[in-house]
Every structure is written in C-alpha cells, then in structure tokens.
Design a protein around this motif. Structure first.
Motif, mmCIF file in Angstrom:
data_model
loop_
_atom_site.group_PDB
_atom_site.id
_atom_site.type_symbol
_atom_site.label_atom_id
_atom_site.label_comp_id
_atom_site.label_asym_id
_atom_site.label_seq_id
_atom_site.Cartn_x
_atom_site.Cartn_y
_atom_site.Cartn_z
ATOM 1 N N ARG A 60 -68.075 -46.955 -51.460
ATOM 2 C CA ARG A 60 -68.321 -45.827 -52.359
ATOM 3 C C ARG A 60 -68.161 -44.502 -51.613
ATOM 4 N NH1 ARG A 60 -73.286 -47.169 -53.728
ATOM 5 N NH2 ARG A 60 -72.536 -48.673 -55.262
ATOM 6 N N GLN A 61 -68.662 -44.446 -50.387
ATOM 7 C CA GLN A 61 -68.545 -43.226 -49.597
ATOM 8 C C GLN A 61 -67.097 -42.944 -49.253
ATOM 9 O OE1 GLN A 61 -71.229 -41.094 -48.864
ATOM 10 N NE2 GLN A 61 -69.436 -39.807 -48.470
ATOM 11 N N LEU A 62 -66.339 -43.987 -48.920
ATOM 12 C CA LEU A 62 -64.912 -43.833 -48.620
ATOM 13 C C LEU A 62 -64.173 -43.239 -49.812
ATOM 14 C CD1 LEU A 62 -62.642 -44.519 -46.516
ATOM 15 C CD2 LEU A 62 -62.397 -46.710 -47.710
ATOM 16 N N ILE A 63 -64.459 -43.752 -50.988
ATOM 17 C CA ILE A 63 -63.807 -43.263 -52.208
ATOM 18 C C ILE A 63 -64.254 -41.829 -52.511
ATOM 19 C CG2 ILE A 63 -63.689 -43.589 -54.713
ATOM 20 C CD1 ILE A 63 -64.057 -46.702 -53.862
ATOM 21 N N ASN A 64 -65.544 -41.570 -52.392
ATOM 22 C CA ASN A 64 -66.048 -40.216 -52.652
ATOM 23 C C ASN A 64 -65.428 -39.187 -51.716
ATOM 24 O OD1 ASN A 64 -67.698 -41.076 -54.738
ATOM 25 N ND2 ASN A 64 -69.531 -41.247 -53.457
ATOM 26 N N ASP A 65 -65.171 -39.594 -50.476
ATOM 27 C CA ASP A 65 -64.559 -38.684 -49.506
ATOM 28 C C ASP A 65 -63.103 -38.384 -49.845
ATOM 29 O OD1 ASP A 65 -66.916 -38.583 -48.084
ATOM 30 O OD2 ASP A 65 -66.292 -40.031 -46.560
ATOM 31 N N HIS A 66 -62.407 -39.360 -50.398
ATOM 32 C CA HIS A 66 -60.970 -39.203 -50.641
ATOM 33 C C HIS A 66 -60.626 -38.617 -52.017
ATOM 34 C CE1 HIS A 66 -60.384 -41.621 -47.014
ATOM 35 N NE2 HIS A 66 -59.131 -41.241 -47.052
ATOM 36 N N LEU A 67 -61.451 -38.897 -53.028
ATOM 37 C CA LEU A 67 -61.103 -38.479 -54.395
ATOM 38 C C LEU A 67 -60.745 -37.000 -54.516
ATOM 39 C CD1 LEU A 67 -63.439 -40.268 -56.968
ATOM 40 C CD2 LEU A 67 -60.958 -40.083 -57.090
ATOM 41 N N PHE A 85 -57.176 -35.450 -53.147
ATOM 42 C CA PHE A 85 -55.896 -35.587 -53.841
ATOM 43 C C PHE A 85 -55.587 -34.364 -54.716
ATOM 44 C CE2 PHE A 85 -57.051 -40.104 -53.111
ATOM 45 C CZ PHE A 85 -55.957 -40.460 -52.343
ATOM 46 N N LEU A 86 -56.632 -33.620 -55.082
ATOM 47 C CA LEU A 86 -56.438 -32.432 -55.915
ATOM 48 C C LEU A 86 -56.479 -31.135 -55.114
ATOM 49 C CD1 LEU A 86 -58.784 -33.280 -58.936
ATOM 50 C CD2 LEU A 86 -56.328 -33.671 -58.772
ATOM 51 N N ALA A 87 -56.935 -31.206 -53.870
ATOM 52 C CA ALA A 87 -57.273 -30.007 -53.096
ATOM 53 C C ALA A 87 -56.133 -28.998 -53.015
ATOM 54 C CB ALA A 87 -57.739 -30.408 -51.699
ATOM 55 N N GLU A 88 -54.921 -29.442 -52.713
ATOM 56 C CA GLU A 88 -53.820 -28.510 -52.485
ATOM 57 C C GLU A 88 -52.873 -28.398 -53.675
ATOM 58 O OE1 GLU A 88 -51.918 -29.591 -48.843
ATOM 59 O OE2 GLU A 88 -53.751 -29.365 -47.651
ATOM 60 N N LYS A 89 -53.263 -28.930 -54.820
ATOM 61 C CA LYS A 89 -52.418 -28.858 -56.008
ATOM 62 C C LYS A 89 -52.605 -27.512 -56.713
ATOM 63 C CE LYS A 89 -50.887 -33.007 -55.376
ATOM 64 N NZ LYS A 89 -49.490 -33.239 -54.956
ATOM 65 N N SER A 90 -51.535 -27.009 -57.270
ATOM 66 C CA SER A 90 -51.579 -25.694 -57.924
ATOM 67 C C SER A 90 -52.065 -25.851 -59.369
ATOM 68 C CB SER A 90 -50.197 -25.031 -57.890
ATOM 69 O OG SER A 90 -49.224 -25.889 -58.481
ATOM 70 N N ILE A 91 -53.341 -26.154 -59.503
ATOM 71 C CA ILE A 91 -53.972 -26.351 -60.807
ATOM 72 C C ILE A 91 -54.796 -25.105 -61.124
ATOM 73 C CG2 ILE A 91 -55.550 -27.830 -62.127
ATOM 74 C CD1 ILE A 91 -54.953 -30.047 -60.038
ATOM 75 N N PRO A 92 -54.690 -24.554 -62.330
ATOM 76 C CA PRO A 92 -55.492 -23.368 -62.676
ATOM 77 C C PRO A 92 -56.974 -23.596 -62.388
ATOM 78 C CG PRO A 92 -53.897 -23.828 -64.404
ATOM 79 C CD PRO A 92 -53.811 -24.981 -63.447
ATOM 80 N N GLY A 93 -57.638 -22.552 -61.868
ATOM 81 C CA GLY A 93 -59.001 -22.659 -61.377
ATOM 82 C C GLY A 93 -59.989 -23.355 -62.297
ATOM 83 N N ALA A 152 -56.663 -47.104 -55.895
ATOM 84 C CA ALA A 152 -58.068 -47.189 -56.280
ATOM 85 C C ALA A 152 -58.560 -45.860 -56.860
ATOM 86 C CB ALA A 152 -58.910 -47.584 -55.070
ATOM 87 N N CYS A 153 -58.195 -44.758 -56.212
ATOM 88 C CA CYS A 153 -58.616 -43.441 -56.697
ATOM 89 C C CYS A 153 -57.922 -43.076 -58.000
ATOM 90 C CB CYS A 153 -58.377 -42.384 -55.624
ATOM 91 S SG CYS A 153 -59.533 -42.510 -54.228
ATOM 92 N N ALA A 154 -56.691 -43.538 -58.185
ATOM 93 C CA ALA A 154 -56.009 -43.323 -59.464
ATOM 94 C C ALA A 154 -56.777 -44.004 -60.591
ATOM 95 C CB ALA A 154 -54.581 -43.852 -59.385
#
Length: 292
Positions: free
Chosen positions: A11-18, A21-29, A69-71
C-alpha cells in the motif's frame, strides 16, 4: 507470512507512486488538484495490490507491475468520484473526507473522474516497461472490465434496480460487473505480466471472480454492521438508497453463509494453480475479516 505487514508495504509503495504519474503533466490546476485529492485520500488499494501479489506469487519482480497497478487504482478512484455524485449515490463522505464534488463542485468532480479514467489507458499505452503484446492484453482487459459490459453496466443496473426486489441471481449479476470485474482485472493484470499460460490464466480468473463476489458481500455486511468512522463513510447508506443487498435478500446470517461459500470456491480455484499460495490466500482471508 504477516499478511498485514505485506499489505501495508505494498500500500505504501502504491501511495508513493500514484501522484508521481501526474506530477509533471500539464493538467489545469483545479482539475489536477481534484484528481490528486481523491487519488491521495487513502483506501485499501486492494486492486493494485492484487496485481503486485500475483506477480509475487509467480516469483516475478512485482515492481514491474506498478504502472498497470496504478492505472487500475485510477479507474477505481474515478468510479468512486462518480458514484458519490448527487445524481448517483449522493454521498457526502468518502474515506473519512468530504467527497470530491463537495470539495471541488460537481463539474470539476465529473471531469476529474473522466480524466483519471482516460489517463489510466494513457499510462499503459505509453509504458516503456511492457511489451506491445502485454499492452494490448492489459488494455483489452481494462476496457472490458470498466466499460459498458463491466463496471459501468453494473452501476447502471444497480441504479435501475433501486426500490425493486431482486433475486439472488440478479443481485450477483450486478455485483459481478460493478465490483467483481475490476477485481478480476487486477488479478489478470498480474497473470499477463507474469506470462501465465492459458490454464493458469483461466484458474486465476475463476479465483478472482469468486473473490470479487465475496468482497461485495462483505461490503454489504459492513454496511449493516460496520463502524462509520472506520469505514470513512456513512453506514446504512445502501438501506437509505433503497438498494438490494445480500443481507436484505438473505438475512445477515444468510449473507455470511454466501460469503463463506464464495471464499471456499475462490480458494479451491487458487489451489489448482501452481503459484505460491501464501500471499493470495492471505489476501482472501483479509477480505473476509476486514472491518472497513
């Protein structure tokens, strides 16, 4: 093996990675904030853990399954955002926090769910970890499990069935699609990435189908007997929404008998495989014994 320790580590591994995947994507704030709000709200992470656990059971490197898994968790999170909307189950709390639409408004919540669903496919298709054959298999499983013949179908029929008396077969059919299909996909994702043969794939599929039904029965039982604070949502919401449930149809004791029946069938199918049983049997027992 200490299954609680195993689940906590995964669970911690997944929480750390989820969120990464969105961090550097150009998604409106505001949209990104809404997506991350629900992704980072916690939860059991059972679906992604099952993918990693199947890889472990085959003796493979489970971290190779993190993207897939995160998908899966993104699809599950999208479904929760939409299920909580006023036009569906109209819930105010999820995982102990105000639901997404209560925090960001209905329009942004709907769009956040849409974005998480489509981003899950983007993650798998754009992965540098999986082979083209694996990508096609994963995307096929995910689209069938989450779409108009799977999870969405289950939600649609569930809503249509409010205020109606269902048979056991009708209720099971709803939950096989609404809950079971994504749990089945979680197990099959691990099988695909472990290069399981056709026989193992079929047996793991049967294991996961019964596991999915058992998971939903336990959810229905907890809606009657559970602690709202532990569950992070209001107990009794199924009764409030006039939904058919296993305890309502079979009585609480009858629901527990059905739960034991499907757990037995899940384990019977699992024991016909050649995988290491310890982890997957431990997760199966966790589903029966969980209190939220």
């Amino acid at each position: 093996m200490d299954i609680q320790h195993y689940l906590q580590g995964k669970r911690q591994l997944i929480n750390d990675h989820l969120p990464s995947f969105l961090a550097e994507k150009s998604i409106p704030g505001p949209l990104k904030d809404s997506m991350l709000y629900s992704l980072q709200a916690g939860g059991k992470r059972l679906r992604p853990i099952l993918t990693l656990a199947v890889l472990d059971a085959f003796g493979k490197n489970s971290e190779a399954g993190l993207e897939a898994a995160c998908a899966l968790e993104m699809v599950h999170t999208y479904s929760l955002i939409h299920d909580d909307l006023p036009c569906m189950d109209d819930d105010d709390y999820r995982r102990g926090k105000p639901t997404n639409h209560k925090t960001f408004g209905e329009a942004t919540a709907i769009l956040a769910g849409d974005a998480l669903l489509t981003f899950s496919f983007q993650m798998i298709a754009g992965s540098s970890t999986y082979t083209p054959v694996q990508k096609v298999a994963l995307l096929t499983i995910l689209s069938e499990a989450s779409g108009a013949e799977g999870m969405v179908a289950g939600q649609a029929v569930d809503m249509e069935s409010e205020n109606q008396e269902l048979t056991l077969e009708e209720l099971q059919s709803i939950h096989e699609r609404k809950t079971g299909r994504l749990l089945e996909a979680s197990v099959l994702f691990g099988a695909v990435l472990a290069d399981a043969d056709a026989e193992e794939f079929e047996r793991l599929g049967a294991f996961s189908r019964h596991l999915g039904i058992a998971f939903q029965i336990q959810d229905d039982i907890l809606d009657v007997t559970g602690d709202s604070q532990l569950m992070g949502k209001q107990a009794g919401s199924d009764e409030h929404n006039y939904k058919s449930t296993y305890p309502k149809l079979l009585t609480l004791e009858g629901a527990k008998i059905q739960l034991a029946h499907h757990i037995k069938l899940a384990k019977d199918n699992l024991r016909k495989t050649k995988v290491d049983l310890v982890i997957l049997e431990g997760i199966t027992d966790y589903i029966v014994n969980r209190n939220h």
